[in-house]
Motif scaffolding. Structure first.
Motif, PDB file in Angstrom:
ATOM      1  N   ARG A  77       0.841  -1.196   0.000  1.00 22.51           N
ATOM      2  CA  ARG A  77       0.000   0.000   0.000  1.00 22.51           C
ATOM      3  C   ARG A  77       0.886   1.260   0.000  1.00 22.51           C
ATOM      4  N   LYS A  78       0.352   2.310  -0.556  1.00 16.96           N
ATOM      5  CA  LYS A  78       1.088   3.572  -0.662  1.00 16.96           C
ATOM      6  C   LYS A  78       0.433   4.597   0.258  1.00 16.96           C
ATOM      7  N   ILE A  79       1.220   5.155   1.139  1.00 17.65           N
ATOM      8  CA  ILE A  79       0.713   6.132   2.110  1.00 17.65           C
ATOM      9  C   ILE A  79       1.351   7.484   1.808  1.00 17.65           C
ATOM     10  N   ARG A  80       0.528   8.500   1.700  1.00 15.50           N
ATOM     11  CA  ARG A  80       1.012   9.858   1.450  1.00 15.50           C
ATOM     12  C   ARG A  80       0.393  10.801   2.488  1.00 15.50           C
ATOM     13  N   ARG A  81       1.246  11.616   3.087  1.00 17.17           N
ATOM     14  CA  ARG A  81       0.790  12.520   4.141  1.00 17.17           C
ATOM     15  C   ARG A  81       1.107  13.962   3.785  1.00 17.17           C
ATOM     16  N   GLU A  99      -3.816  12.318   5.617  1.00 19.62           N
ATOM     17  CA  GLU A  99      -3.217  11.082   5.106  1.00 19.62           C
ATOM     18  C   GLU A  99      -4.127  10.451   4.060  1.00 19.62           C
ATOM     19  N   ARG A 100      -3.481   9.903   3.020  1.00 18.42           N
ATOM     20  CA  ARG A 100      -4.220   9.179   1.981  1.00 18.42           C
ATOM     21  C   ARG A 100      -3.548   7.828   1.750  1.00 18.42           C
ATOM     22  N   ARG A 101      -4.317   6.747   1.855  1.00 20.16           N
ATOM     23  CA  ARG A 101      -3.788   5.402   1.667  1.00 20.16           C
ATOM     24  C   ARG A 101      -4.356   4.811   0.377  1.00 20.16           C
ATOM     25  N   THR A 102      -3.458   4.341  -0.465  1.00 22.18           N
ATOM     26  CA  THR A 102      -3.832   3.722  -1.733  1.00 22.18           C
ATOM     27  C   THR A 102      -3.555   2.229  -1.643  1.00 22.18           C
ATOM     28  N   TYR A 103      -4.609   1.424  -1.778  1.00 17.56           N
ATOM     29  CA  TYR A 103      -4.482  -0.030  -1.729  1.00 17.56           C
ATOM     30  C   TYR A 103      -4.425  -0.579  -3.152  1.00 17.56           C
TER      31      TYR A 103
END
Length: 268
Positions: A77-81, A99-103
């Protein structure tokens, strides 16, 4: 009393077989025969529950269409803050973090007919779930004599052995190849052409000179090597490009003027 009425031993402990709760949630799979990958589908979403439901539904659809599937493969998963100020001026210490989590998930399809794979992709694309992105890569396999088939189809125009899309792409490539050859003939027309032996001699000469004097200029040594070997013996195979209509008209006018001048000269 109950034993006599019911006909069973009430005091005997019976074993109850409980059903596996995950049995109904497991996705059935069709075993691959050769393991040749035909398609790779990548899913990404910000909502995990929707993507898990959609990926399992896609695998079940592939199973009912008799296509071997790898199942759902979990990707990192990709986490961007982002850190943003709550208030300007002196309230620098008061910040807020978003925060945005991309699964991500991947599904592979093996050993299937390309037409069936395309129908499966159209089916899952029409019934896609909102909030789930999808991207796929198709693998196409051609026979070993595909080049001869394309040449034959370009000459005859028959699409029996080659489909219309491949024939159209081949014509497109052929047209650009011809244009590139004309451009190359016009731009590199004056360059000399050497045989392989002559090029090897020039390379050995430059290498010997650099070995003797490492600080020598390579461009000057190359010019000297060209003078030593002289002009190329093999004539240039470049063909001059066809002049345009405007140039042809100018050349015709010049020829007419030259003829008029010759006729106007007084005979001796």
């Amino acid at each position: 009393m109950l034993d006599k009425v019911l006909g069973i031993n009430v005091h005997e402990k019976t074993q109850v077989l409980l059903e596996d709760p995950n049995a109904r949630l497991r996705v059935p799979k069709q075993p691959p025969t050769h393991g040749i990958p035909m398609c790779r589908v990548a899913f990404h979403s910000f909502q995990l529950h929707r993507m898990d439901f959609f990926t399992k539904w896609c695998c079940k659809a592939a199973f009912h269409m008799k296509m071997p599937c790898s199942g759902v493969i979990f990707m990192p998963r990709k986490i961007r803050r982002w850190t943003v100020l709550k208030s300007p001026f002196v309230h620098k210490s008061s910040q807020e973090v978003f925060e945005r989590r991309t699964y991500k998930r991947v599904v592979y399809i093996y050993d299937s007919n390309p037409e069936v794979v395309q129908k499966w992709l159209d089916y899952i694309g029409q019934n896609a779930v909102a909030g789930v992105g999808m991207k796929y890569w198709l693998n196409e396999y051609e026979p070993l004599d595909i080049g001869e088939r394309i040449k034959r189809a370009l000459k005859t125009g028959d699409t029996k052995d080659v489909d219309a899309v491949t024939l159209k792409q081949a014509r497109h490539v052929k047209r650009f190849t011809v244009q590139g050859r004309k451009y190359g003939r016009g731009r590199y027309r004056g360059l000399p052409m050497f045989r392989q032996q002559e090029l090897e001699k020039m390379a050995m000469y430059v290498a010997d000179q650099l070995r003797a004097n490492p600080q020598a200029n390579i461009e000057e040594l190359t010019k000297v090597a060209l003078k030593v070997n002289g002009t190329p013996k093999r004539p240039s195979t470049h063909v001059h490009p066809m002049p345009s209509k405007k140039k042809l008209a100018i050349m015709a006018r010049r020829a007419e003027r030259a003829k008029q001048k010759e006729t106007e000269k007084p005979s001796e």
